[in-house]
Design a protein around this motif. Structure first.
Motif, PDB file in Angstrom:
ATOM      1  N   ALA A  28     -10.648  -4.200  -0.233  1.00 54.49           N
ATOM      2  CA  ALA A  28     -11.372  -2.603   0.098  1.00 54.49           C
ATOM      3  C   ALA A  28     -11.222  -2.378   2.059  1.00 54.49           C
ATOM      4  O   ALA A  28     -10.891  -1.128   2.303  1.00 54.49           O
ATOM      5  CB  ALA A  28     -12.855  -3.127   0.115  1.00 54.49           C
ATOM      6  N   LEU A  29     -11.247  -3.416   2.494  1.00 48.95           N
ATOM      7  CA  LEU A  29     -11.186  -2.955   3.859  1.00 48.95           C
ATOM      8  C   LEU A  29      -9.130  -3.177   4.027  1.00 48.95           C
ATOM      9  O   LEU A  29      -9.004  -1.760   4.881  1.00 48.95           O
ATOM     10  CB  LEU A  29     -11.260  -4.944   4.709  1.00 48.95           C
ATOM     11  N   THR A  30      -8.309  -3.265   3.333  1.00 47.70           N
ATOM     12  CA  THR A  30      -6.926  -3.562   2.860  1.00 47.70           C
ATOM     13  C   THR A  30      -6.705  -1.816   3.330  1.00 47.70           C
ATOM     14  O   THR A  30      -5.798  -1.045   3.227  1.00 47.70           O
ATOM     15  CB  THR A  30      -6.261  -4.798   2.384  1.00 47.70           C
ATOM     16  N   ILE A  31      -7.445  -1.220   1.905  1.00 45.98           N
ATOM     17  CA  ILE A  31      -6.994  -0.376   1.022  1.00 45.98           C
ATOM     18  C   ILE A  31      -7.477   1.203   2.779  1.00 45.98           C
ATOM     19  O   ILE A  31      -7.083   1.886   2.363  1.00 45.98           O
ATOM     20  CB  ILE A  31      -8.108   0.247  -0.105  1.00 45.98           C
ATOM     21  N   MET A  32      -9.123   0.525   2.502  1.00 44.24           N
ATOM     22  CA  MET A  32      -9.014   1.605   3.771  1.00 44.24           C
ATOM     23  C   MET A  32      -8.711   1.331   5.120  1.00 44.24           C
ATOM     24  O   MET A  32      -8.245   2.585   5.794  1.00 44.24           O
ATOM     25  CB  MET A  32     -10.681   0.883   4.299  1.00 44.24           C
ATOM     26  N   PHE A  33      -7.328   0.944   5.322  1.00 49.97           N
ATOM     27  CA  PHE A  33      -6.746   0.475   6.314  1.00 49.97           C
ATOM     28  C   PHE A  33      -5.374   1.531   5.786  1.00 49.97           C
ATOM     29  O   PHE A  33      -4.172   1.534   6.679  1.00 49.97           O
ATOM     30  CB  PHE A  33      -6.362  -0.360   7.523  1.00 49.97           C
ATOM     31  N   LEU A  34      -4.616   1.417   4.567  1.00 47.73           N
ATOM     32  CA  LEU A  34      -3.835   1.574   3.807  1.00 47.73           C
ATOM     33  C   LEU A  34      -3.717   3.009   4.226  1.00 47.73           C
ATOM     34  O   LEU A  34      -1.968   4.319   4.141  1.00 47.73           O
ATOM     35  CB  LEU A  34      -3.713   0.829   2.982  1.00 47.73           C
ATOM     36  N   ILE A  35      -4.603   3.805   3.544  1.00 48.75           N
ATOM     37  CA  ILE A  35      -4.566   5.754   4.008  1.00 48.75           C
ATOM     38  C   ILE A  35      -4.311   6.321   5.044  1.00 48.75           C
ATOM     39  O   ILE A  35      -3.864   7.028   5.413  1.00 48.75           O
ATOM     40  CB  ILE A  35      -5.745   5.927   3.270  1.00 48.75           C
ATOM     41  N   PRO A  36      -4.580   5.988   6.252  1.00 42.75           N
ATOM     42  CA  PRO A  36      -4.036   6.069   7.273  1.00 42.75           C
ATOM     43  C   PRO A  36      -2.947   6.190   7.672  1.00 42.75           C
ATOM     44  O   PRO A  36      -1.760   6.939   8.344  1.00 42.75           O
ATOM     45  CB  PRO A  36      -5.092   5.924   9.344  1.00 42.75           C
ATOM     46  N   MET A  37      -2.052   4.927   7.433  1.00 48.77           N
ATOM     47  CA  MET A  37      -0.879   5.066   6.640  1.00 48.77           C
ATOM     48  C   MET A  37      -0.480   6.042   6.625  1.00 48.77           C
ATOM     49  O   MET A  37       1.072   6.068   6.925  1.00 48.77           O
ATOM     50  CB  MET A  37      -0.467   3.108   6.733  1.00 48.77           C
ATOM     51  N   ALA A  38      -0.399   6.491   4.990  1.00 52.26           N
ATOM     52  CA  ALA A  38      -0.124   7.222   4.985  1.00 52.26           C
ATOM     53  C   ALA A  38       0.366   8.848   5.663  1.00 52.26           C
ATOM     54  O   ALA A  38       1.571   9.313   4.862  1.00 52.26           O
ATOM     55  CB  ALA A  38      -0.881   7.692   3.528  1.00 52.26           C
TER      56      ALA A  38
END
Length: 81
Positions: A28-38
């Motif tokens: 969940a934490l990883t996905i939370m920071f993958l979204i701003p990478m997009a």
């Protein structure tokens, strides 16, 4: 964070098991920071991409350490060797 999360999960006790809370939280934490990478691919917000990448990579260790420990947990004690 991977060795720390793995060692913490060894003694963890919850209704979900020892490893699952760490795997779910880490994902969940990883996905939370993958979204701003997009959205950080444009040059003027490259700092957003960089910070998000660093945090996503680091927080992935929270999930991967206990996840790798699930395999030895699934082997019966009599078959270690």
């Amino acid at each position: 964070l991977q060795p720390v999360a793995g060692s913490l999960s060894d003694g963890w006790g919850s209704r979900w098991g020892r490893r699952a809370p760490f795997v779910v939280t880490g994902c969940a934490l990883t996905i939370m920071f993958l979204i701003p990478m997009a959205f950080g691919g444009a040059f003027h917000i490259l700092w957003l991409f960089s910070i998000s990448y660093i945090l996503a990579t680091g927080l992935h260790g929270i999930a991967s350490g206990p996840f790798y420990a699930m395999l030895p947990d699934s082997v019966p004690a009599g078959q270690y060797g």
